[in-house]
Write an enzyme that holds these catalytic residues in place. Sequence first.
Site, PDB file in Angstrom:
ATOM      1  N   CYS A  62      -1.671   1.404  -4.241  1.00  0.00           N
ATOM      2  CA  CYS A  62      -0.492   1.972  -4.672  1.00  0.00           C
ATOM      3  C   CYS A  62      -0.248   2.419  -6.048  1.00  0.00           C
ATOM      4  O   CYS A  62       0.602   3.069  -6.545  1.00  0.00           O
ATOM      5  CB  CYS A  62       0.610   1.198  -4.135  1.00  0.00           C
TER       6      CYS A  62
ATOM      7  N   CYS B 248       3.854   0.251  -8.167  1.00  0.00           N
ATOM      8  CA  CYS B 248       4.543  -1.397  -8.068  1.00  0.00           C
ATOM      9  C   CYS B 248       5.082  -1.711  -9.348  1.00  0.00           C
ATOM     10  O   CYS B 248       4.290  -1.985 -10.153  1.00  0.00           O
ATOM     11  CB  CYS B 248       3.205  -2.189  -7.626  1.00  0.00           C
TER      12      CYS B 248
ATOM     13  N   CYS C 123       0.928  -1.056   0.109  1.00  0.00           N
ATOM     14  CA  CYS C 123      -0.061   0.142   0.172  1.00  0.00           C
ATOM     15  C   CYS C 123       0.833   1.282  -0.039  1.00  0.00           C
ATOM     16  O   CYS C 123       2.273   1.056  -0.122  1.00  0.00           O
ATOM     17  CB  CYS C 123      -0.945   0.084   1.143  1.00  0.00           C
TER      18      CYS C 123
END
Length: 150
Positions: free
Chosen positions: A86, A90, A12
Amino acid sequence: MPETKPSVLFVCVHNAGRSQMAAAFLTHLAGDRVEVRSAGSAPADAVNPAVVEAMAEVGIDLSAQTPKVLTTEAVRASDIVITMGCGDACPVFPGKQYLDWTLDDPAGQGVAAVRPIRDDIARRIRGLLAHLGIRSTQRSAPVETVAPPS
């Protein structure tokens, strides 16, 4: 030939709430049968105190945890990467399973607002265990709670 245990990374933004709760539930319920990591794309200085309190209500202590920065090494070392808000931060590598869990952000929320997020994560972790074919190490998973009396 020894079986390899699955590896799961929870990501996150701040690694101070959702991903910490998910990692703690998976560790609590799977024991050492799953390698568990959590990280944040912009980690906070500390785990959200309301998250620590909400998890303590179900018998899981997060007080010693610290947010960690997301690294490409953590993603490469994981079989399953579960993102929680996120976005594009990522990195994506071939051969990994990516899941995106849409969850409310507990940042700035009190414990009453964190409880339903915690309980949603607990349900999702039980589903993840079933997907992985792993039985819980607990006789029963942490129970969902109602607000304690004031």
